[in-house]
Design an enzyme around this catalytic site. Structure first.
Site, mmCIF file in Angstrom:
data_model
loop_
_atom_site.group_PDB
_atom_site.id
_atom_site.type_symbol
_atom_site.label_atom_id
_atom_site.label_comp_id
_atom_site.label_asym_id
_atom_site.label_seq_id
_atom_site.Cartn_x
_atom_site.Cartn_y
_atom_site.Cartn_z
ATOM 1 N N CYS A 37 0.856 -1.227 -0.025
ATOM 2 C CA CYS A 37 0.048 -0.023 0.053
ATOM 3 C C CYS A 37 0.848 1.425 0.037
ATOM 4 O O CYS A 37 1.352 1.705 0.856
ATOM 5 C CB CYS A 37 -0.918 0.061 1.101
ATOM 6 S SG CYS A 37 -1.740 1.494 1.658
ATOM 7 N N CYS A 79 -0.113 3.675 2.763
ATOM 8 C CA CYS A 79 0.313 3.711 3.923
ATOM 9 C C CYS A 79 1.670 3.777 4.305
ATOM 10 O O CYS A 79 1.931 4.415 5.296
ATOM 11 C CB CYS A 79 0.425 1.968 4.173
ATOM 12 S SG CYS A 79 -1.421 1.219 4.102
#
Length: 88
Positions: free
Chosen positions: A38, A41
């Protein structure tokens, strides 16, 4: 060598409050569902780490890697349909 964002997230997860802390120690809880692939993230990791350092004595921070099969029941419980996902 510099710490990568994924290493930072994994370290934060290994040091995060246990799930049993939710609702049991008088602190509010932030659960961050993340994954190594991600990009958002990874981008947010330094900010989240800074917030955790500042508020860690007053807030439970729990990191949950969405790619780990053992976390799937928790993902379903919180209705996570995308990563990243923050639950309060």
């Amino acid at each position: 060598h510099p710490v990568t964002a994924v290493e930072m997230l994994a370290t934060m997860q290994s040091q995060s409050a246990p799930l049993t802390a939710i609702g049991n120690n008088g602190k509010p809880t932030v659960i961050d569902f993340w994954a190594p692939w991600c990009e958002n993230c990874k981008f947010a990791a330094p900010t989240l780490q800074s917030i955790e350092k500042e508020y860690g004595d007053r807030v439970n921070f729990i990191m949950v890697n969405g790619d780990e099969a053992r976390n799937w029941p928790l993902i379903e419980l919180f209705g996570v349909d995308a990563i990243p996902h923050l639950a309060l």
